[in-house]
Scaffold this active site. Structure first.
Site, PDB file in Angstrom:
ATOM      1  N   GLY A  10       0.886  -1.173   0.000  1.00  0.00           N
ATOM      2  CA  GLY A  10       0.000   0.000   0.000  1.00  0.00           C
ATOM      3  C   GLY A  10       0.921   1.219   0.000  1.00  0.00           C
ATOM      4  O   GLY A  10       1.706   1.402   0.938  1.00  0.00           O
ATOM      5  N   GLY A  12      -0.131   4.414  -0.424  1.00  0.00           N
ATOM      6  CA  GLY A  12      -0.981   5.610  -0.325  1.00  0.00           C
ATOM      7  C   GLY A  12      -0.406   6.587   0.686  1.00  0.00           C
ATOM      8  O   GLY A  12       0.812   6.728   0.812  1.00  0.00           O
ATOM      9  N   ILE A  14      -0.509   6.652   4.102  1.00  0.00           N
ATOM     10  CA  ILE A  14       0.273   6.072   5.207  1.00  0.00           C
ATOM     11  C   ILE A  14       1.534   5.402   4.652  1.00  0.00           C
ATOM     12  O   ILE A  14       2.625   5.562   5.198  1.00  0.00           O
ATOM     13  CB  ILE A  14      -0.552   5.070   6.041  1.00  0.00           C
ATOM     14  N   GLY A  15       1.383   4.684   3.542  1.00  0.00           N
ATOM     15  CA  GLY A  15       2.526   3.980   2.952  1.00  0.00           C
ATOM     16  C   GLY A  15       3.677   4.936   2.631  1.00  0.00           C
ATOM     17  O   GLY A  15       4.839   4.660   2.938  1.00  0.00           O
ATOM     18  N   ASP A  34       2.230  -1.496  -4.547  1.00  0.00           N
ATOM     19  CA  ASP A  34       0.827  -1.083  -4.685  1.00  0.00           C
ATOM     20  C   ASP A  34       0.280  -1.710  -5.959  1.00  0.00           C
ATOM     21  O   ASP A  34       1.041  -2.078  -6.855  1.00  0.00           O
ATOM     22  CB  ASP A  34       0.722   0.455  -4.759  1.00  0.00           C
ATOM     23  N   THR A 120      -4.570  -1.710   7.900  1.00  0.00           N
ATOM     24  CA  THR A 120      -5.833  -1.579   7.155  1.00  0.00           C
ATOM     25  C   THR A 120      -7.047  -1.780   8.068  1.00  0.00           C
ATOM     26  O   THR A 120      -7.077  -2.694   8.888  1.00  0.00           O
ATOM     27  CB  THR A 120      -5.866  -2.617   6.013  1.00  0.00           C
ATOM     28  N   ASN A 121      -8.039  -0.932   7.884  1.00  0.00           N
ATOM     29  CA  ASN A 121      -9.285  -1.026   8.660  1.00  0.00           C
ATOM     30  C   ASN A 121     -10.362  -1.834   7.941  1.00  0.00           C
ATOM     31  O   ASN A 121     -10.310  -1.926   6.726  1.00  0.00           O
ATOM     32  CB  ASN A 121      -9.817   0.397   8.916  1.00  0.00           C
ATOM     33  N   HIS A 176     -10.079  -1.420  17.827  1.00  0.00           N
ATOM     34  CA  HIS A 176      -9.795  -0.094  17.274  1.00  0.00           C
ATOM     35  C   HIS A 176     -11.112   0.413  16.685  1.00  0.00           C
ATOM     36  O   HIS A 176     -11.442   0.148  15.556  1.00  0.00           O
ATOM     37  CB  HIS A 176      -8.729  -0.242  16.183  1.00  0.00           C
TER      38      HIS A 176
END
Ligand code: APR
Length: 320
Positions: A10, A12, A14-15, A34, A120-121, A176
């Site tokens: 990933g 993005g 955060i990545g 990615d 990841t959520n 979380h």
């Protein structure tokens, strides 16, 4: 000795922040992965060009090929989609579950000895699914949530008491999400229990409750302000602290989504608990004594995580 290798799945918001932090701290060479073509390569090139200015020596590369994860010591996973308007929680669960399947298989086939940190959520379900799909030992797969939630709690406490954040040691348990359990009884400021300092400083229980509530909705508050996207600086910083604890065999006790089997009355779930991170990954889960109310709140949080896992198993029967 060969340099360590840190893979970021990933590339993005955060990545990219993770890559910058890992390179700046010279934790090792960095691979950004990615599915979006050009994104990890572009970020890697941009970040590489920080090296001469910041004076860090790290090779940063971008890829769309899981084979480039081979030999990674740490993998940090942020791949996935955010919840978009009109999307139900189950829609999001279905989308990110498929992402975890692809990522889990990529890890299994290319770097099965890595320490894997999932961001990841919805976190507690995704870290569980990632472990299932990757087949890695439970102690090598962990979720990042508690360090971030505790940092939010610590920030708000420091502001309230007018003290340095350096002196605040705040503590959040559970899932979380809305049901996380900020634990005031184990939160201290320079070793002084927060409740004691609150009495000295005239901070009443209602105000402490407000701080707890703000911590619980800390992620949402940032989403509301940013309008597009969610927090990325503090989530990345939190995962880096966990990766450093592993790479440096630091034996830090950090609140994170670890696999709990037996302690806290939890059987075989990922949930936020204090865990020891060292060279063997999650080396221990520390079971602290909770008040009746804290234990009740933790149970609500654990039940919410369990519900998510049921939803995951309904979406993907191979997980049942
Ligand atoms: N494989 C690899 N990467 C993927 C995949 C996949 N199957 N699917 C999506 N991605 C990539 C996207 O292309 C995107 O670049 O994941 C990246 C996610 O980046 P952002 O959308 O910028 O999200 P970010 O802010 O980094 O957050 C990532 O962390 O805190 C959680 O809720 C947040 O789940 C989200 C995750």
């Amino acid at each position: 000795m060969a340099r360590k290798k840190i893979a970021l799945v990933g590339a993005g918001m955060i990545g990219g922040t993770l890559a910058h932090l890992a390179a700046k701290k010279e934790m090792g060479d960095v691979v950004l992965f990615d599915i979006a073509e050009g994104l990890p390569q572009g970020k890697a090139l941009d970040l590489s060009q920080c090296g001469p200015i910041e004076g860090f020596d790290a090779k940063i590369t971008g890829t769309n090929d899981y084979a480039d994860l081979a030999g990674s010591d740490v993998v940090i996973v942020t791949a996935g989609s955010p919840r978009k308007p009109g999307m139900s929680r189950d829609d999001l669960l279905g989308i990110n579950l498929k992402v975890m399947k692809a990522v889990g298989e990529g890890i299994k086939n290319n770097c099965p000895d890595a320490f894997v940190i999932c961001i990841t959520n919805p976190l507690d379900a995704m870290v569980w699914a990632l472990r299932e799909f990757s087949g890695l030992p439970h102690n090598k797969v962990v979720g990042m949530a508690g360090v971030l939630d505790s940092a939010r709690f610590a920030t708000f406490l420091a502001w309230e008491f007018g003290v340095s954040v350096k002196d605040v040691n705040a503590f959040v348990l559970g899932g979380h999400g809305d049901t996380m359990v900020p634990v005031l009884s184990y939160s201290t400021i320079s070793g002084i229990p927060v409740g004691d300092l609150a009495k000295i400083k005239g901070v009443d229980a209602a105000r402490l409750d407000e701080i707890v509530a703000r911590t619980r909705s800390g992620g949402g508050e940032i989403v509301g302000l940013l309008k597009t996207g969610s927090a990325y600086y503090a989530p990345a910083t939190s995962a880096i602290a966990m990766a450093e604890a592993y790479l440096g065999d630091q034996k830090r006790i950090l609140p994170c989504a670890a696999h709990v089997d037996g302690k806290y009355g939890v059987n075989g779930l990922y949930v936020g608990v204090p865990a020891v991170i060292g060279a063997n990954g999650i080396e221990d889960v520390v079971e602290i004594e909770l008040s009746d109310e804290e234990a009740k709140n933790l149970k609500v949080s654990v039940d919410a995580v369990e519900e998510l896992l049921v939803a995951c198993k309904n979406i993907d029967p191979s997980l049942a």
